[in-house]
Design an enzyme around this catalytic site. Structure first.
Site: not given
Length: 636
Positions: A160-162, A164, A179
């Site tokens: 869940n990246e920035p 999300s 990432t």
């Protein structure tokens, strides 16, 4: 272990800080084992949410040990993994299916029907339905009893990246560039890292009855600080954990260093003011308000929350002088000690005037990258300098370089009629393997040998540039490293014995070692552990009683100014000589295998770091230099 409840003015999550990742991982494994046994006694299933990556590896190692030695059974366990790269075949060396089997499932008695991992082989049109079904399976199992998490440097949990949201569901996501860069080492380069993944959503993670977050190493310190003390924001998805009622963050000391109780403990509690803390506070204040140490006023101290320090150890004039002297006494142009000089205020001893020096380098270039200027000065000042390369570094040589060197040697031998049937067969084998090699394949022994030879010859060339004779260059080839994979074997007695033998051979007055532990599971950590273990074994030897150990850091990090105990200035000429020595490591220039998130070459990173250290000393009111290398003494 140092268990710390958060100060709610700053920390919004419960944190437990351990002396090492090993200790923290054992504690997490014990909690999981207690859950499994408790559920088994009730005839119930224990539902675990599992993570991948380096953070949980020691947890899985301990669970395996408990199964084999303590009889812990996993027959009543159901697992759900957080994520999987997409697309990804389950048999790929990079798949999380394979990761979980190799690091846990193949070593315990879990029923594989109870194992659930997102499917990276799906047609993209089928992913939505699969994700909905995945969540339904979690619900049908009774929900997650415990979810273990690591944290990425973007603040992601799962993938869940920035961006999300707090209510995000299981879905296909695009991976953040940082990432992917962090994963590049395991994939043999950034171009091989998938751009997408299937991940459990934040909303699903937050439904777990218990969440255990773990973070190890100084590389995670900054994001841990934001997660724990920052405002809740989708820019750092891990901050959503602040809303969960049952979360504990497990940290080692390096990962804790950006928390307020470590950076500025005087803002959190009453302090016991010793010299180290006084130096830290005064340096912090000086840099915070951009004033030299000797110009700080009582108003500056009081306005910045340091009135207690002034009350206990004032007046301010005396505090400034005290801190200034501590900083000044770290600076020396004589890292081996200045002969025939009063050494009471110097970081190193004057005697013996000519010392035997042993420099340990985890990889075949850490020495010149991290302390090339100091190495140069030690040689110039007449000390007997030995350099010991702890590992071959073969995994960091590209296939293209190996193929190029192999072709050159074959062509050279053929041209001058040096080839033998045996050598022709060997080169055919090497080139054949490299030409047929597929992404993820482990190098053959012959290929690893030629890659190691490349790095060995580069090291010898760099040492010639530093005027160190070849007989003082030692290649240790520690066995733990020789897996052909990014993940290495555990440290063994054989590894420690190799270190012990070289120390016994040289009987040094000084040892330099890499103390850069940004990755606590990486090569530097294992190499340092081997040195520490050897020092413990040898400490009662007569020659070791006169041996001092200095720790340097690598290409990415430097010691904080308040921690530095020896700062060695470098002239512009020395900076240039250090650069030339680094240039001899040609396989590590340009397209480096393990670049990290910094696109610059190693010499550029090192020069920026050394210049920054000198600038900090200058801003504190000390002498101005072109560059400085920094060290911390290790007492054994």
């Amino acid at each position: 272990m140092n268990a710390v409840m958060p100060d709610r003015e700053f920390e919004r999550l419960q944190t437990l800080t351990f002396d090492s990742a090993q200790e923290g991982s054992i504690e997490i494994a014990r909690e999981i084992a207690d859950l499994i046994r408790d559920k088994a006694e009730k005839g119930e299933k224990a539902v675990l949410g599992l993570a991948t990556g380096s953070s949980p590896l020691k947890v899985y190692d301990e669970l395996i040990r408990m199964h084999k030695e303590d009889g812990l059974s996993f027959k009543n366990v159901v697992t759900f993994n957080l994520d999987e790269y997409y697309p990804m075949q389950p048999e790929s060396v990079h798949s999380y299916v394979r990761f979980m089997k190799e690091n846990l499932f193949d070593h315990i008695d879990i029923d594989m029907k109870n194992v659930h991992i997102p499917d990276g082989t799906l047609d993209i049109k089928d992913i939505y339905a699969f994700c909905a079904e995945y969540e339904q399976k979690i619900k049908a199992a009774g929900g997650l009893d415990i979810q273990i998490l690591g944290i990425g440097r973007t603040g992601h949990i799962g993938f869940n990246e920035p961006g999300s949201t707090e209510t995000s569901r299981t879905r296909l996501v695009t991976l953040d560039a940082l990432t992917r860069k962090d994963a590049a080492a395991g994939f043999g380069g950034l171009d091989n890292v998938p751009r997408r993944a299937i991940t459990m959503g934040v909303g699903i993670i937050m439904k777990a009855r218990r969440i255990v977050m773990m973070a190890w190493g100084s590389g995670k310190a900054q994001i841990v600080g934001r997660m724990t003390e920052g405002e809740i924001s989708d820019k750092v998805p891990a901050t959503f954990l602040q809303k969960h009622e049952n979360v504990t963050v497990f940290l080692d000391e390096p990962a804790s260093q950006e928390l307020t109780r470590y950076t500025t403990p005087w803002l959190v509690r009453e302090c016991k003011w010793d010299d180290k803390l006084i130096k830290k506070a005064v340096v912090w204040l000086s840099l915070k308000i951009n004033k030299p140490v000797l110009m700080l006023t009582e108003h500056d101290y009081n306005e910045s929350g340091l009135n207690e320090l002034v009350t206990v150890h004032g007046p301010v004039y005396d505090l400034n002088i005290r801190a200034f002297n501590m900083l000044q006494h770290t600076i020396t142009g004589w890292p081996g000690g200045k002969p025939n000089a009063d050494d009471t205020q110097r970081p190193e001893r004057a005697e013996p005037a000519k010392k035997r020096v042993l420099i340990f380098s985890p990889h075949p270039d850490d020495d010149v990258i991290s302390m090339g200027g100091t190495l140069d000065r030690l040689v110039q000042q007449g000390h007997e300098v030995h350099v010991a390369y702890q590992t071959s570094g073969n995994i960091a040589v590209s296939d293209d370089d190996a193929r190029r060197y192999a072709r050159f040697v074959k062509s050279f031998n053929d041209h001058f009629n040096f080839s033998t049937p045996e050598s022709k067969s060997q080169f055919k084998e090497i080139l054949g393997f490299l030409n047929a090699k597929e992404e993820g394949d482990i190098d053959s022994f012959a290929v690893r040998a030629i890659k190691g030879k490349i790095r060995r010859e580069e090291s010898l060339a760099a040492m010639r540039a530093m005027n160190i004779p070849e007989e003082r260059v030692h290649f240790l080839d520690m066995p733990f490293y020789e897996t052909g994979k990014v993940r290495k074997n555990p440290l063994s007695e054989e590894d420690i014995s190799i270190i012990t033998k070289i120390i016994e051979k040289v009987q040094p007055h000084q040892i330099y070692a890499a103390g850069d532990l940004a990755d606590p599971h990486g090569t530097h950590r294992v190499c340092l552990d081997a040195i520490f273990a050897s020092l413990e074994e040898l400490k009662d030897k007569d020659y070791m009683k006169d041996c001092w150990v200095w720790l340097y850091r690598g290409a990415w990090h430097e010691w904080p100014v308040h921690e530095i105990e020896m700062a060695v200035p470098m002239s512009p000429e020395q900076v240039h000589r250090k650069r030339k020595a680094i240039f001899h490591h040609q396989s590590q220039k340009d397209n480096v295998m393990f670049q990290g998130d910094d696109d610059r070459e190693f010499w550029e990173r090192a020069e920026e770091r050394n210049a920054k250290t000198a600038e900090l000393y200058d801003s504190l009111g000390l002498s101005k230099y072109a560059a400085m290398e920094a060290f911390v003494r290790y007492i054994f």
